[in-house]
Design a protein around this motif. Sequence first.
Motif, short mmCIF file in Angstrom:
data_model
loop_
_atom_site.label_atom_id
_atom_site.label_comp_id
_atom_site.label_asym_id
_atom_site.label_seq_id
_atom_site.Cartn_x
_atom_site.Cartn_y
_atom_site.Cartn_z
N ILE A 1 -7.57 -49.83 -8.14
CA ILE A 1 -7.16 -48.88 -9.17
C ILE A 1 -8.33 -47.93 -9.39
CG2 ILE A 1 -6.52 -48.58 -11.59
CD1 ILE A 1 -5.32 -51.43 -11.47
N THR A 2 -8.15 -46.66 -9.00
CA THR A 2 -9.20 -45.67 -9.16
C THR A 2 -9.30 -45.22 -10.61
OG1 THR A 2 -8.68 -44.88 -6.95
CG2 THR A 2 -10.07 -43.47 -8.29
N ASN A 3 -8.16 -44.94 -11.24
CA ASN A 3 -8.18 -44.50 -12.62
C ASN A 3 -6.82 -44.75 -13.27
OD1 ASN A 3 -9.20 -43.47 -14.97
ND2 ASN A 3 -9.71 -41.47 -14.12
N LEU A 4 -6.84 -44.78 -14.60
CA LEU A 4 -5.64 -44.91 -15.42
C LEU A 4 -5.74 -43.85 -16.50
CD1 LEU A 4 -6.35 -48.63 -15.75
CD2 LEU A 4 -4.11 -47.92 -15.03
N LYS A 5 -4.64 -43.18 -16.81
CA LYS A 5 -4.66 -42.16 -17.86
C LYS A 5 -3.45 -42.34 -18.77
CE LYS A 5 -4.88 -37.27 -18.77
NZ LYS A 5 -4.69 -35.92 -18.26
N ARG A 6 -3.71 -42.59 -20.04
CA ARG A 6 -2.65 -42.75 -21.04
C ARG A 6 -2.04 -41.39 -21.31
NH1 ARG A 6 1.30 -45.10 -23.67
NH2 ARG A 6 0.87 -46.04 -25.68
N ILE A 7 -0.71 -41.28 -21.27
CA ILE A 7 -0.03 -40.01 -21.50
C ILE A 7 0.65 -40.01 -22.87
CG2 ILE A 7 1.73 -38.40 -20.64
CD1 ILE A 7 -0.81 -38.70 -18.86
N SER A 8 1.63 -40.86 -23.05
CA SER A 8 2.35 -40.94 -24.31
C SER A 8 1.55 -41.83 -25.26
CB SER A 8 3.75 -41.52 -24.08
OG SER A 8 4.53 -41.39 -25.24
N LYS A 9 1.28 -41.33 -26.46
CA LYS A 9 0.49 -42.07 -27.44
C LYS A 9 1.32 -42.26 -28.71
CE LYS A 9 -3.56 -39.93 -25.51
NZ LYS A 9 -4.47 -38.85 -25.57
N PRO A 10 0.94 -43.19 -29.57
CA PRO A 10 1.71 -43.39 -30.80
C PRO A 10 1.86 -42.11 -31.64
CG PRO A 10 0.22 -45.21 -30.49
CD PRO A 10 -0.11 -44.20 -29.43
N GLY A 11 0.86 -41.25 -31.64
CA GLY A 11 0.93 -40.02 -32.43
C GLY A 11 1.62 -38.88 -31.71
N LEU A 12 1.79 -38.98 -30.41
CA LEU A 12 2.42 -37.91 -29.63
C LEU A 12 3.14 -38.52 -28.43
CD1 LEU A 12 2.83 -34.86 -29.17
CD2 LEU A 12 0.74 -34.89 -27.81
N ARG A 13 4.41 -38.80 -28.62
CA ARG A 13 5.22 -39.38 -27.54
C ARG A 13 5.60 -38.29 -26.55
NH1 ARG A 13 4.54 -44.81 -28.05
NH2 ARG A 13 4.89 -45.45 -30.17
N ALA B 1 12.56 -44.26 -11.24
CA ALA B 1 13.32 -43.49 -12.23
C ALA B 1 14.09 -42.34 -11.56
CB ALA B 1 12.38 -42.95 -13.31
N LYS B 2 13.44 -41.65 -10.62
CA LYS B 2 14.11 -40.55 -9.92
C LYS B 2 15.25 -41.07 -9.06
CE LYS B 2 10.31 -37.28 -9.83
NZ LYS B 2 9.29 -36.61 -9.03
N SER B 3 15.07 -42.25 -8.44
CA SER B 3 16.11 -42.77 -7.55
C SER B 3 17.37 -43.18 -8.31
CB SER B 3 15.58 -43.95 -6.73
OG SER B 3 15.40 -45.08 -7.55
N ILE B 4 17.22 -43.63 -9.57
CA ILE B 4 18.41 -43.99 -10.34
C ILE B 4 18.80 -42.90 -11.34
CG2 ILE B 4 18.14 -46.48 -10.05
CD1 ILE B 4 17.00 -46.61 -12.87
N ASN B 5 18.12 -41.74 -11.22
CA ASN B 5 18.47 -40.56 -12.00
C ASN B 5 18.36 -40.80 -13.51
OD1 ASN B 5 19.01 -37.89 -11.63
ND2 ASN B 5 21.22 -38.12 -11.61
N ILE B 6 17.21 -41.29 -13.94
CA ILE B 6 17.00 -41.58 -15.36
C ILE B 6 15.62 -41.11 -15.79
CG2 ILE B 6 16.08 -43.91 -15.02
CD1 ILE B 6 17.74 -44.78 -17.43
N GLY B 7 15.52 -40.64 -17.01
CA GLY B 7 14.24 -40.21 -17.58
C GLY B 7 13.73 -41.25 -18.55
N GLY B 8 12.72 -40.89 -19.33
CA GLY B 8 12.18 -41.81 -20.32
C GLY B 8 10.85 -41.34 -20.85
N GLU B 9 10.11 -42.27 -21.41
CA GLU B 9 8.79 -41.98 -21.97
C GLU B 9 7.73 -42.26 -20.91
OE1 GLU B 9 5.89 -43.50 -25.61
OE2 GLU B 9 7.85 -44.44 -25.33
N ILE B 10 6.89 -41.27 -20.64
CA ILE B 10 5.80 -41.43 -19.67
C ILE B 10 4.67 -42.18 -20.37
CG2 ILE B 10 4.15 -40.31 -18.13
CD1 ILE B 10 6.96 -39.75 -17.26
N LEU B 11 4.46 -43.44 -20.02
CA LEU B 11 3.43 -44.24 -20.66
C LEU B 11 2.03 -43.90 -20.16
CD1 LEU B 11 5.16 -47.74 -20.72
CD2 LEU B 11 4.94 -46.10 -22.58
N PHE B 12 1.86 -43.93 -18.82
CA PHE B 12 0.54 -43.63 -18.26
C PHE B 12 0.66 -43.31 -16.79
CE2 PHE B 12 1.16 -48.21 -17.85
CZ PHE B 12 0.70 -48.51 -16.58
N TYR B 13 -0.43 -42.74 -16.26
CA TYR B 13 -0.57 -42.48 -14.83
C TYR B 13 -1.55 -43.49 -14.28
CZ TYR B 13 1.25 -37.73 -15.78
OH TYR B 13 2.00 -36.66 -16.17
N ILE B 14 -1.33 -43.92 -13.05
CA ILE B 14 -2.26 -44.82 -12.38
C ILE B 14 -2.43 -44.35 -10.94
CG2 ILE B 14 -0.39 -46.44 -11.83
CD1 ILE B 14 -2.48 -48.71 -12.11
#
Length: 140
Positions: free
Chosen positions: A82-94, A126-139
Amino acid sequence: MGNIDIVSDMLIRIKNANMIKSSTVIIIKNCLTLSITKLLKDEGFIESFEECGPVYLTENSFVNKHISLTLKYKGIKQNPYITNLKRISKPGLRVYVNCRNIPKVLGGIGTAVCASSKGILTDRMAKSINIGGEILFYIW
C-alpha cells in the motif's frame, strides 16, 4: 472512546504501520471496518486478517473487539504494498457520486472504495453493477 471517525482511524493506523514497516496492525472492529478489511484482502492490498477479542493498549486502555491485519510487503527492501491511502468522504463533508462519476484513481492504477446500497465496493465493482455511492477513500 468518544466520537471518532472509525474509517479515518483505520486508514491512519495502516499508514503508520506501513511507515515503520510493521507486519501487523490492530484496528477497531465494527461492521464497516470488517467489510473494508475483507475488500482489502480480496483486492490483494493486505496479506491476511484475523478477528480477535480484547487487547490491552495501555494499563488503563483496551479495545474490546478488534481486527489484526497482516500487511503485505514486496521485494528485499520490504516496500509496502500500500503506497498511500487518502480519505475522501468525511463526517463533516460526505462525497456521493453516481456510477458515471466514480473517479479513476491514478489513471486506474489505484482503487476508490465506495459505500453503496450493495455494501462496500471498489470503483470497478460499482461501475460493473451500475451503482454509485459514497466515496470513502482512495488506495494505491
